[in-house]
Design a protein around this motif. Sequence first.
Motif, PDB file in Angstrom:
ATOM      1  N   SER A  55      50.087  -1.124   8.354  1.00 19.32           N
ATOM      2  CA  SER A  55      49.504   0.061   8.974  1.00 19.32           C
ATOM      3  C   SER A  55      48.596  -0.750   9.841  1.00 19.32           C
ATOM      4  O   SER A  55      48.277  -1.887   9.807  1.00 19.32           O
ATOM      5  CB  SER A  55      48.701   0.639   7.863  1.00 19.32           C
ATOM      6  N   TYR A  56      48.077   0.165  10.691  1.00 14.77           N
ATOM      7  CA  TYR A  56      47.163  -0.425  11.808  1.00 14.77           C
ATOM      8  C   TYR A  56      46.024  -1.088  11.195  1.00 14.77           C
ATOM      9  O   TYR A  56      45.597  -1.923  11.867  1.00 14.77           O
ATOM     10  CB  TYR A  56      46.516   0.706  12.635  1.00 14.77           C
ATOM     11  N   ASP A  57      45.114  -0.415  10.174  1.00 14.21           N
ATOM     12  CA  ASP A  57      44.135  -0.895   9.749  1.00 14.21           C
ATOM     13  C   ASP A  57      44.514  -2.232   8.900  1.00 14.21           C
ATOM     14  O   ASP A  57      43.677  -3.295   8.981  1.00 14.21           O
ATOM     15  CB  ASP A  57      43.681   0.001   8.589  1.00 14.21           C
ATOM     16  N   CYS A  75      46.893  -4.397  10.229  1.00 13.22           N
ATOM     17  CA  CYS A  75      46.856  -5.401  11.316  1.00 13.22           C
ATOM     18  C   CYS A  75      45.507  -6.105  11.720  1.00 13.22           C
ATOM     19  O   CYS A  75      45.443  -7.155  11.974  1.00 13.22           O
ATOM     20  CB  CYS A  75      47.662  -4.503  12.312  1.00 13.22           C
ATOM     21  N   VAL A  76      44.553  -5.041  11.713  1.00 10.58           N
ATOM     22  CA  VAL A  76      43.455  -5.531  12.257  1.00 10.58           C
ATOM     23  C   VAL A  76      42.723  -6.267  11.414  1.00 10.58           C
ATOM     24  O   VAL A  76      41.920  -7.260  11.439  1.00 10.58           O
ATOM     25  CB  VAL A  76      42.494  -4.051  12.667  1.00 10.58           C
ATOM     26  N   HIS A  88      46.464  -9.638  12.893  1.00 11.00           N
ATOM     27  CA  HIS A  88      47.942  -9.562  13.148  1.00 11.00           C
ATOM     28  C   HIS A  88      48.532 -10.790  13.927  1.00 11.00           C
ATOM     29  O   HIS A  88      47.750 -11.334  14.632  1.00 11.00           O
ATOM     30  CB  HIS A  88      48.430  -8.214  13.821  1.00 11.00           C
ATOM     31  N   ILE A 129      51.058  -5.132  17.955  1.00 10.33           N
ATOM     32  CA  ILE A 129      50.789  -3.825  17.581  1.00 10.33           C
ATOM     33  C   ILE A 129      51.293  -2.984  18.331  1.00 10.33           C
ATOM     34  O   ILE A 129      51.204  -2.537  19.420  1.00 10.33           O
ATOM     35  CB  ILE A 129      49.378  -3.426  17.068  1.00 10.33           C
ATOM     36  N   GLN A 146      52.870   0.928  18.380  1.00  8.95           N
ATOM     37  CA  GLN A 146      52.921   2.584  17.801  1.00  8.95           C
ATOM     38  C   GLN A 146      52.074   2.474  16.767  1.00  8.95           C
ATOM     39  O   GLN A 146      52.481   3.084  15.583  1.00  8.95           O
ATOM     40  CB  GLN A 146      54.537   2.989  17.647  1.00  8.95           C
ATOM     41  N   GLY A 147      50.861   1.578  16.662  1.00 13.93           N
ATOM     42  CA  GLY A 147      50.204   1.601  15.613  1.00 13.93           C
ATOM     43  C   GLY A 147      50.473   0.905  14.402  1.00 13.93           C
ATOM     44  O   GLY A 147      49.638   0.972  13.116  1.00 13.93           O
ATOM     45  N   THR A 148      51.626  -0.123  14.519  1.00 11.74           N
ATOM     46  CA  THR A 148      51.988  -0.886  13.337  1.00 11.74           C
ATOM     47  C   THR A 148      52.320  -2.243  13.901  1.00 11.74           C
ATOM     48  O   THR A 148      52.573  -2.395  15.044  1.00 11.74           O
ATOM     49  CB  THR A 148      53.170  -0.410  12.499  1.00 11.74           C
ATOM     50  N   CYS A 149      52.162  -3.194  12.859  1.00 12.00           N
ATOM     51  CA  CYS A 149      52.670  -4.580  13.205  1.00 12.00           C
ATOM     52  C   CYS A 149      53.353  -5.158  12.055  1.00 12.00           C
ATOM     53  O   CYS A 149      53.607  -4.383  11.031  1.00 12.00           O
ATOM     54  CB  CYS A 149      51.446  -5.432  13.418  1.00 12.00           C
TER      55      CYS A 149
END
Length: 444
Positions: A319-321, A323-324, A328, A332, A334-337
């Motif tokens: 998830s984006y959260d 990743c941050v 990551h 990133i 589309q909001g994912t890594c």
Amino acid sequence: MINDLRNLLATTSFPYPMTNTIEVTGVNLTTAPKTELDYDIDMEVTVSDIAMINDLRNLLATTSFPYPMSNTIEVTGVNLTTVCYPNVCYPNGNGFQCRCEERFALSYDSCVLYTHCDDIIQGTCRCINAIPADGQFCQPQLPPKTELDYDIDIEVTVSDIAMINDLRNLLATTSFPYPMTNAIEVTGVNLTTVCYPNGNGFQCRCDERFALSYDSCVLYTHCDDIIQGTCRCINAIPADGQFCQPQLPPKTELDYDIDIEVTVSDIAMINDLRNLLATTSFPYPMSNTIEVTGVNLTTVCYPNGNGFQCRCDERFALSYDSCVLYTHCDDIIQGTCRCINAIPADGQFCQPQLPPKTELDYDIDIEVTVSDIAMINDLRNLLATTSFPYPMTNAIEVTGVNLTTGKSNRLGIFSSAFLSRYLTEIFIYAVTLEESYSSSCIYQ
């Protein structure tokens, strides 16, 4: 036969010759066979001191039985069954209370007739507020009845198929349990299977709430559909006697997602695990009631310098959260890594990647009639100062609005309030188009 023997001896003349040299001079019946007679004797004993009851209990407890009274009489046992004493708490103060000793109890009738002073359990009590006038004191407690349940299959041959309906009606109007004797009752009767001639053979059909096993359906050629492993019609009388059985309620399937963390000493074992999963057929049965529908290798974490790096397997992402929060180590998108530089402390490892959203673009032409041509300039200014894309909902946004053509007094939108209404009209129109499109298309 003893009396017959006595009569024979009385009518025989002695001496009685047996041979020329032997004669019986007399025969006497000397000893009758012993006959053992058992008696149960109830004895009432009156004592002046209630404490003597304990003395009597102790005496009986220390006496060995059988106890010889004479050469021909012995006492096989003595039980203290009932103790009755004045009941000072009785309403008139002149009554008695009788209590049973251990392993003895009073009948239900005595409990009710003489007012029980403890609970009635399994039709007996152990205390009443009177001395029984009928002499029915405490009796040995019988062990609890053991109920045995039997399922009995009965085959009935009838000469007229119409009698089956008569049998159904009879069973429908009979109340169960149905007593056969004091000790036997029929708890229920089910008509399970009806077999009747069909051409050169027989056809057997199950009654309501009954069905045949899958093996019987296949072995005897089913004549209806096999549903959930059972059928209700076959083209033969089962030779093994396996007629229709009660239909079990449908199984309730429960699905669980289970996350398993595996620690390996050699990173090469990850490839072995991938190969194992790739060659395993799913669903994989664990028992008769449990099966594994699939196993996915989602995340691989391995040492990287002084820390760890976690990478997602194919078709999985973070998830984006995450990743941050965990830094990551790839882009990133589309909001994912798919790579982070730590083991997630919250246990949020890689999750299945959702398919990309499908965006639909609409060009919408709107004609607006205005009463004042000067309002066109207001509309131009309003559009020039509005930021696009302009969100209408979480799923719909206006990417831009262009004023294309003016025709005398026709065209335009005026003021912020009017622009809001204008954009709302666009939104409603877009939703209408989207609903129309959705009803005729399938998104994958």
